[in-house]
Structure formats: C-alpha cells, structure tokens
Design a protein around this motif. Structure first.
Motif, PDB file in Angstrom:
ATOM      1  N   PRO A   1      -9.254   3.280 -10.086  1.00  0.00           N
ATOM      2  CA  PRO A   1      -8.676   2.179 -11.067  1.00  0.00           C
ATOM      3  C   PRO A   1      -6.881   2.163 -11.021  1.00  0.00           C
ATOM      4  CG  PRO A   1      -9.890   3.813 -12.110  1.00  0.00           C
ATOM      5  CD  PRO A   1     -10.072   3.976 -10.836  1.00  0.00           C
ATOM      6  N   VAL A   2      -6.377   3.618 -10.975  1.00  0.00           N
ATOM      7  CA  VAL A   2      -4.938   3.703 -10.900  1.00  0.00           C
ATOM      8  C   VAL A   2      -4.250   3.158  -9.653  1.00  0.00           C
ATOM      9  CG1 VAL A   2      -2.973   5.309 -10.843  1.00  0.00           C
ATOM     10  CG2 VAL A   2      -4.893   5.628 -12.461  1.00  0.00           C
ATOM     11  N   PHE A   3      -5.018   3.633  -8.524  1.00  0.00           N
ATOM     12  CA  PHE A   3      -4.380   3.040  -7.220  1.00  0.00           C
ATOM     13  C   PHE A   3      -4.455   1.490  -7.348  1.00  0.00           C
ATOM     14  CE2 PHE A   3      -5.065   1.648  -2.852  1.00  0.00           C
ATOM     15  CZ  PHE A   3      -3.850   2.127  -2.242  1.00  0.00           C
ATOM     16  N   GLU A   4      -5.776   0.743  -7.735  1.00  0.00           N
ATOM     17  CA  GLU A   4      -5.873  -0.580  -7.807  1.00  0.00           C
ATOM     18  C   GLU A   4      -4.888  -1.152  -8.657  1.00  0.00           C
ATOM     19  OE1 GLU A   4      -7.646  -2.444  -5.892  1.00  0.00           O
ATOM     20  OE2 GLU A   4      -8.510  -0.547  -4.622  1.00  0.00           O
ATOM     21  N   ILE A   5      -4.444  -0.805  -9.766  1.00  0.00           N
ATOM     22  CA  ILE A   5      -3.345  -1.099 -10.591  1.00  0.00           C
ATOM     23  C   ILE A   5      -2.217  -1.264 -10.069  1.00  0.00           C
ATOM     24  CG2 ILE A   5      -2.022  -0.784 -13.022  1.00  0.00           C
ATOM     25  CD1 ILE A   5      -4.937   0.003 -14.060  1.00  0.00           C
TER      26      ILE A   5
ATOM     27  N   ARG B   1       8.741   3.899 -12.313  1.00  0.00           N
ATOM     28  CA  ARG B   1       9.304   2.486 -11.724  1.00  0.00           C
ATOM     29  C   ARG B   1      10.035   2.815 -10.804  1.00  0.00           C
ATOM     30  NH1 ARG B   1      10.721   0.236 -17.697  1.00  0.00           N
ATOM     31  NH2 ARG B   1       8.561  -0.097 -18.410  1.00  0.00           N
ATOM     32  N   ASN B   2      10.881   3.859 -10.980  1.00  0.00           N
ATOM     33  CA  ASN B   2      11.820   4.016  -9.828  1.00  0.00           C
ATOM     34  C   ASN B   2      11.123   4.866  -8.601  1.00  0.00           C
ATOM     35  OD1 ASN B   2      14.350   3.414 -10.737  1.00  0.00           O
ATOM     36  ND2 ASN B   2      14.254   5.220 -12.169  1.00  0.00           N
TER      37      ASN B   2
ATOM     38  N   ILE C   1       0.894  -1.139   0.127  1.00  0.00           N
ATOM     39  CA  ILE C   1       0.056   0.139  -0.098  1.00  0.00           C
ATOM     40  C   ILE C   1       0.920   1.221  -0.016  1.00  0.00           C
ATOM     41  CG2 ILE C   1      -1.437   1.318   1.312  1.00  0.00           C
ATOM     42  CD1 ILE C   1      -3.050  -1.167   2.023  1.00  0.00           C
ATOM     43  N   ARG C   2       2.003   1.208   0.695  1.00  0.00           N
ATOM     44  CA  ARG C   2       3.005   2.288   0.848  1.00  0.00           C
ATOM     45  C   ARG C   2       3.246   2.686  -0.574  1.00  0.00           C
ATOM     46  NH1 ARG C   2       7.076   0.296   4.247  1.00  0.00           N
ATOM     47  NH2 ARG C   2       8.313   1.387   2.970  1.00  0.00           N
ATOM     48  N   ALA C   3       3.810   1.775  -1.336  1.00  0.00           N
ATOM     49  CA  ALA C   3       4.362   1.867  -2.632  1.00  0.00           C
ATOM     50  C   ALA C   3       3.263   2.535  -3.731  1.00  0.00           C
ATOM     51  CB  ALA C   3       5.190   0.790  -3.129  1.00  0.00           C
ATOM     52  N   ALA C   4       2.152   1.721  -3.821  1.00  0.00           N
ATOM     53  CA  ALA C   4       1.173   2.069  -4.427  1.00  0.00           C
ATOM     54  C   ALA C   4       0.428   3.516  -4.077  1.00  0.00           C
ATOM     55  CB  ALA C   4      -0.185   1.004  -4.506  1.00  0.00           C
ATOM     56  N   THR C   5       0.372   3.865  -2.944  1.00  0.00           N
ATOM     57  CA  THR C   5      -0.046   5.040  -2.567  1.00  0.00           C
ATOM     58  C   THR C   5       1.103   6.094  -3.008  1.00  0.00           C
ATOM     59  OG1 THR C   5      -1.005   4.472  -0.547  1.00  0.00           O
ATOM     60  CG2 THR C   5      -0.514   6.743  -0.561  1.00  0.00           C
ATOM     61  N   PHE C   6       2.201   6.078  -2.871  1.00  0.00           N
ATOM     62  CA  PHE C   6       3.200   7.332  -3.366  1.00  0.00           C
ATOM     63  C   PHE C   6       3.067   7.302  -5.004  1.00  0.00           C
ATOM     64  CE2 PHE C   6       7.138   9.795  -3.909  1.00  0.00           C
ATOM     65  CZ  PHE C   6       6.744  10.695  -2.872  1.00  0.00           C
ATOM     66  N   ARG C   7       3.096   6.125  -5.501  1.00  0.00           N
ATOM     67  CA  ARG C   7       3.265   6.152  -6.956  1.00  0.00           C
ATOM     68  C   ARG C   7       2.010   6.847  -7.668  1.00  0.00           C
ATOM     69  NH1 ARG C   7       3.257   1.572 -11.452  1.00  0.00           N
ATOM     70  NH2 ARG C   7       5.167   2.507 -12.908  1.00  0.00           N
ATOM     71  N   THR C   8       0.890   6.565  -6.841  1.00  0.00           N
ATOM     72  CA  THR C   8      -0.643   7.232  -7.290  1.00  0.00           C
ATOM     73  C   THR C   8      -0.218   8.570  -7.017  1.00  0.00           C
ATOM     74  OG1 THR C   8      -1.682   5.093  -6.761  1.00  0.00           O
ATOM     75  CG2 THR C   8      -3.016   7.194  -6.957  1.00  0.00           C
ATOM     76  N   ILE C   9       0.268   9.200  -5.863  1.00  0.00           N
ATOM     77  CA  ILE C   9       0.360  10.849  -5.714  1.00  0.00           C
ATOM     78  C   ILE C   9       1.080  11.152  -6.819  1.00  0.00           C
ATOM     79  CG2 ILE C   9       1.372  12.385  -4.451  1.00  0.00           C
ATOM     80  CD1 ILE C   9       1.031  10.726  -1.910  1.00  0.00           C
TER      81      ILE C   9
ATOM     82  N   TYR D   1       8.975   1.268  -1.754  1.00  0.00           N
ATOM     83  CA  TYR D   1       9.012   0.027  -1.283  1.00  0.00           C
ATOM     84  C   TYR D   1      10.007  -0.322  -0.450  1.00  0.00           C
ATOM     85  CZ  TYR D   1       8.401  -5.228  -1.363  1.00  0.00           C
ATOM     86  OH  TYR D   1       8.242  -6.547  -0.822  1.00  0.00           O
ATOM     87  N   GLY D   2      11.279  -0.013  -0.807  1.00  0.00           N
ATOM     88  CA  GLY D   2      12.391  -0.355  -0.265  1.00  0.00           C
ATOM     89  C   GLY D   2      12.848   0.709   0.775  1.00  0.00           C
ATOM     90  N   THR D   3      12.287   2.020   0.962  1.00  0.00           N
ATOM     91  CA  THR D   3      12.924   2.775   1.616  1.00  0.00           C
ATOM     92  C   THR D   3      13.111   2.327   3.200  1.00  0.00           C
ATOM     93  OG1 THR D   3      13.044   5.220   2.151  1.00  0.00           O
ATOM     94  CG2 THR D   3      10.904   4.137   2.104  1.00  0.00           C
ATOM     95  N   LYS D   4      14.128   2.615   3.727  1.00  0.00           N
ATOM     96  CA  LYS D   4      14.337   2.366   5.227  1.00  0.00           C
ATOM     97  C   LYS D   4      14.537   3.487   5.901  1.00  0.00           C
ATOM     98  CE  LYS D   4      15.921  -2.297   4.251  1.00  0.00           C
ATOM     99  NZ  LYS D   4      17.155  -3.140   4.439  1.00  0.00           N
ATOM    100  N   ASP D   5      15.387   4.442   5.401  1.00  0.00           N
ATOM    101  CA  ASP D   5      16.079   5.266   6.255  1.00  0.00           C
ATOM    102  C   ASP D   5      15.104   6.768   6.309  1.00  0.00           C
ATOM    103  OD1 ASP D   5      15.955   6.327   3.585  1.00  0.00           O
ATOM    104  OD2 ASP D   5      17.969   7.163   3.684  1.00  0.00           O
ATOM    105  N   SER D   6      13.932   6.517   5.896  1.00  0.00           N
ATOM    106  CA  SER D   6      12.585   7.599   6.061  1.00  0.00           C
ATOM    107  C   SER D   6      11.921   7.222   7.279  1.00  0.00           C
ATOM    108  CB  SER D   6      11.817   7.645   5.078  1.00  0.00           C
ATOM    109  OG  SER D   6      11.399   6.516   4.742  1.00  0.00           O
TER     110      SER D   6
END
Length: 216
Positions: free
Chosen positions: A137-141, A203-204, A114-122, A210-215
């Motif tokens: 639909p964009v969030f679901e995709i 994509r980036n 959800i975190r990755a999908a959320t920020f990409r949707t923003i 998805y992989g961020t840790k230092d935040s």
C-alpha cells in the motif's frame, strides 16, 4: 517476467551467499531489497540480472539505514540528509545501469513515476520500519502521489530561473501536502508521527529522484 519469477530468481541468490554475509545483513534491508526488485519486474530482467539488481537494492537499503542511524547520532540536518540520500540514489542508479541492457535502462530511466515511488518507499521502509504488509500500500500510494503531482514536478524542473523554480517549488509542496493524509490509513499512529516529522525530507527525496539527471 512476473513478480513470481523474479521472486524465485532473487531467493535463489541466498543459496549462493556466504552464511556469514547473510547474517550480517539486516533482515529489514533484505525485505526491502527483495520487494523493490520485484517492483522492477517491468524491465523483464533475466534471473541473473534480477539477482544482481537485488544486491544493488539491498546495498541501497542498508546505506539508507546507516545514513538514518548516523543522522540520529550526529544530529545531521535536513539538507545534509537530502544530500546523503541523493548520493545513495545516484550510486544505485549507476550500479543498475551496469547490469541492465541499454534498452532496459532506457525504460528504467524513462519510468520516472516508478523510480520516484521506489526510492521513496525504500527511505520510508527504513525510516518507519514498515512491515511486509505495509510495503504494497505504501508503494501504491507513492505511485499515486507522483502521478498526481507529475505536472507540478515537470514545471519545477523546467523552470529556467530561480524565481520560477521557487514559485514552482511552493506549488509542488502545496500539492504534495494534500497527499499526506493518504498514509494515515496505512501507517500506525507512531509511524504517522515519524512521517510528519520528516515530511519535508520525504518530499525532497521524491522530487530529487523524479528529476535526477546526473546519476545517469
């Protein structure tokens, strides 16, 4: 807490805001901020928390818009854009951490999909000027995309050397490329063109969240 309750809590915030401040905000940013806050309803936030998190999401949406506009004016490259988006992401996550309880934030942190999908949707909402009807639909995709490439993402972030990370990155991008066509039925022809022009950046953005840790 369901989305309807979150919506009531968030909308009540507008009555508390100064009129000039409301007019100063982009309507598009308000739309995105509200939508993303609703999608965080799995955290069972209180009304006060929902209002505060909405403000954070609104600021993030505005920051994405400002970055996009500055990038167009200054012709900033992809690497600088990714760094800018990542910084916005980190600031948003740190701000959210201040609002949520430790249990809520742990749930937020663990829910990588959800975190990755959320920020990409923003980012997509601001980049493509998505309509209200397109957000769902964009969030679901985006959620489906992350689920489909989750194994590749985990391999990428667990690689312990540069060669392994490069190989994992190529495999990840190949997997992500297969998902691009899913947006063709949702986006307009013009939006589709813009999407494909910025596909590496998008994509980036997904990978970094998805992989961020230092935040955290």
């Amino acid at each position: 807490m369901n989305k309807f309750i979150v919506r009531i809590g968030v909308l009540s915030l507008f009555a508390l805001l100064d009129t000039n401040a409301v007019h100063a905000q982009s309507q598009e940013a308000e739309k995105v901020g509200l939508y993303i806050t609703q999608e965080m309803s799995f955290l069972n936030m209180t009304t006060t928390q929902a209002q505060q998190v909405y403000q954070i999401n609104l600021q993030a949406a505005n920051a994405v818009e400002n970055l996009r506009q500055n990038s167009n004016v200054q012709q900033i490259g992809t690497a600088e854009n990714i760094e800018g988006f990542t910084d916005i992401l980190k600031q948003r996550n740190l701000a959210v951490q201040e609002i949520l309880s430790p249990v809520q934030f742990q749930l937020f942190k663990e829910n990588k999909i959800i975190r990755a999908a959320t920020f990409r949707t923003i980012v997509m909402a601001k980049m493509l000027d998505l309509t209200q009807d397109q957000l769902d639909p964009v969030f679901e995709i985006n959620q489906t995309v992350v689920k489909n490439v989750r194994e590749d993402l985990d391999i990428y972030f667990s690689a312990d050397n540069n060669r392994g990370k490069r190989n994992a990155k190529r495999k990840l991008h190949k997997a992500l490329k297969k998902t691009d066509k899913a947006f063709d039925n949702v986006l307009s022809p013009q939006q589709t063109t813009i999407y494909h022009e910025n596909v590496d950046l998008l994509r980036n953005v997904l990978r970094e969240e998805y992989g961020t840790k230092d935040s955290f």
